[in-house]
Design an enzyme around this catalytic site. Sequence first.
Site, short mmCIF file in Angstrom:
data_model
loop_
_atom_site.label_atom_id
_atom_site.label_comp_id
_atom_site.label_asym_id
_atom_site.label_seq_id
_atom_site.Cartn_x
_atom_site.Cartn_y
_atom_site.Cartn_z
N GLU A 39 1.09 -0.89 -0.19
CA GLU A 39 0.27 0.25 -0.17
C GLU A 39 0.84 1.39 -0.13
O GLU A 39 0.47 2.48 0.82
CB GLU A 39 -1.15 0.15 1.12
CG GLU A 39 -2.03 -1.02 1.22
CD GLU A 39 -3.27 -1.26 2.36
OE1 GLU A 39 -3.85 -1.29 2.43
OE2 GLU A 39 -2.27 -1.00 3.28
N ASP B 133 -8.76 -8.19 3.79
CA ASP B 133 -8.84 -7.09 4.62
C ASP B 133 -9.69 -6.54 6.11
O ASP B 133 -11.24 -6.22 5.38
CB ASP B 133 -8.71 -6.24 4.27
CG ASP B 133 -7.83 -4.76 4.71
OD1 ASP B 133 -7.73 -4.69 6.13
OD2 ASP B 133 -8.04 -3.23 4.27
N GLU C 240 -12.29 -1.44 11.68
CA GLU C 240 -12.19 -0.62 10.33
C GLU C 240 -13.34 -0.83 9.75
O GLU C 240 -14.42 -0.01 9.17
CB GLU C 240 -11.35 -0.95 10.08
CG GLU C 240 -10.76 -0.43 8.39
CD GLU C 240 -9.44 -0.44 7.67
OE1 GLU C 240 -9.70 -0.15 6.73
OE2 GLU C 240 -8.73 -1.07 8.31
#
Length: 842
Positions: free
Chosen positions: A302, A381, A409
């Site tokens: 990332e 994720d 998240e």
Amino acid sequence: MGQFGFTGLVCGLLLSLAAAEDGFAGWLRYAPIPCDTSCLQRLPSKLTLLNATTGSPIETAGLELISGLQSIFSQNLTTTQSRCDESSSILVATVEDFRHECNATTAIPELVQDGFWLRSTGSSVQILGQSARGALYGAYEYLSLLAQGNFSHVAYSSNPHAPIRWVNQWDNMDGVIERGYGGLSIFFKNGRVVDDLAPVKQYARLLASIRINGLIVNNVNANATLLSAENMRGLGRIADVCRPYGVRIGVSLNFASPETLGGLDTFDPLDATVVNWWNNITNSLYEHVPDLAGYLVKADSEGQPGPSTYNRTLSQGANLFARALQPHGGILMFRAFVYDSNLNESDWKADRAKAAVQYFKNLDGEFEENAVVQIKYGPIDFQVREPVSPLFANLFETNTAIELEVSQEYLGQQNHLVYLPPLWKTILNFDLRVDHKPSLVRDIISGERFNRTLGGWAAVVNVGTNTTWLGSHIAMSNLYAYGRLAWCPTDDSERILHDWTRLTFGTNSQVINTITNISMASWPAYEQYSGNLGIQTLTDILYTHYGPNPASQDNNGWGQWTRADHETVGMDRTVGNGTGYTGQYPTEIAQRFEYLNSTPDDLVLWFHHVPWTHRLHSGKTVIQHFYDAHYAGAETAQTFVSQWESLRGLVDKERYDAVLDRLVYQAGHSIVWRDAVNNFYFNMTGIPDQKRRVGQHPWRIEAESMELDGYRLYTVSPFETASNGTAIVTSSNSTTGTARTTLHFPASTYDIGVNYYDMYGGESHWTLSLNDQVVGEWIGNMRNHTLGNSVSIYLDGHSATRVIFRGVKVQKGDELKIVGRPDGVEPAPVDYVVLLPSGVVD
């Protein structure tokens, strides 16, 4: 430590326990329990500590026991110099010191690192640890029993599942926390370590009480300035605060630091000057933190720099740090979260889920013995449901650890109650059947299955300066449960929840049962109203990772695709016709997921691309399952409010009100989720809901259909995050808007809901009235103050929310009016009004 200093620390603990019920004490409240004279006589009155050196976990155990018994029972423990007196006494020691000092022949089961033995026969208690840290864990265990009203005579040993039990903070040097929903960092501010470390001390207490032994203090997207001389001194101060609790700190590193901080012209992991630079940095860190746990490194992921810049392998990059740590006994945790973020969705074979195995499998056996590959539980994720990462079944000669996430998240960002252990258990208990032998994930990460020396656990935890730590009182159950499972992954999720509730909210059976019912229903409900059948959470992956945006999943390079069109949906990950992902599993598992008829419904869209009309094992079509699940999940979320309201007067007002506010919000936002996802796929497929609910809302009044003065129509994007795709906003940011309508509903008592948008950057004010009599008013301040999720400056699924006014008497022909006063960039937006008869969810 002298008697004065010891007493002073105890008094400090007692004062903190007497504070308001703001959540700061967590599960270490040690609330008073009724105990009559005969009860008190059965409690220990003396405390003996063997080898309680200043700052040691043994000394800390004594402090905790003194303050705990004082808080729970108003019982004063007196310290005694009698080394081995067992009469009406608590003895705390390591096994080695106990045997040496007391000439003991007591048969104690074998203890591994950090294990403990607890024996209580009423007023005589022995707490013995394999290490000083183990003895501290035993002290917390004993206090936990007492705080829950458990006075049983016990005699048992307890050993950890794995040696590594760490938490990863994602705190940045400026004090902002990445994925932080509970305030700013307790570690950093303005580029340096904070002066006041009192919250860090309390956090260390909480971690030690659930037997966490490692704390990475900064973000994996690391800033090299952490390694400045000033911040190294600051890290030393953090370590000093955590050390008495047996919590060793570690740090995340930026791979390019030799260049960005050190002034070298390279960060090649095989370059001698780079190797020497990292060795010097590591030596300096250990001068400031002699017991540094080690490093956490995110590389080539990332946008983070890594060894690929110099055509080096990930193992060569990892070993650079592992070797620097070896002389000091440190551990290198190397994240397996490496993937190409520029994938082409038109390539049927492209699949982000394959990345971990593709990058790491061929490196098996090339990592140093003190290196551990840290693997996210699923291959994407932290989604609401994923299959277990196949990388666990592909590394036989490499230490591994599982990465979980407490910080929610993609899972409601701690505004939505989602109790995570049942999700985690689906991974931990999964049998990968390597070589056709039992291969449970929990046995792989412990090192047992492949006979590895290291292994264990890491969890992303976003505690902040909010006194609730995570922004939500109830969310702390996930942190507590993480520690419990990292110690013993076979513990039952519901039993853990019972223990946490008794410690946090008390022993009232109604409170325990209610919180248990809500929490155990929360993950299934969230999965239902966000994303199900393995399609992932359908949240906005391009913006805040919070609210609904199904379209964001596709037509981008991130690879969290649904491949949905008007006829079909799902990723084909089969070997026969798809990406080949199923082939990364051992044979038995690969065969199970390769075929539709043996793939469970809850993962069907993860592994297969099917028509919307495909019939599941349940007998429903995929599209009808979507409709039904989203309605069912939202309906479950509505029940959380009434269940919690049954606890009024049984939970202190401060926490009662705070939790209620979150559950009311969740109930409203679950309907935003429900409608957004259902409308999106109804619009895409044209297939109607068999139960005629989707798009049919007889109790709603669309804001754009009302008579408007100072308001104008606004087309919301994405369209599905507004009822009918349209909302109203004030004509300007200085114009008050009015929307009015005449009601044609039957005369009755209704709950009136207003769906509106609470944007970041303004605090609009709304007033709702009937016949010019004010029903209620509210301010759009949730995004600025009340809630902690990633904020939005748009009218979308992140800012959409609902306010409810209950028990309003309505007559046919009444005039309903909303007056909105804008503030800042927020133009008092409104989506619709709904009048809810008793029992109706809309």
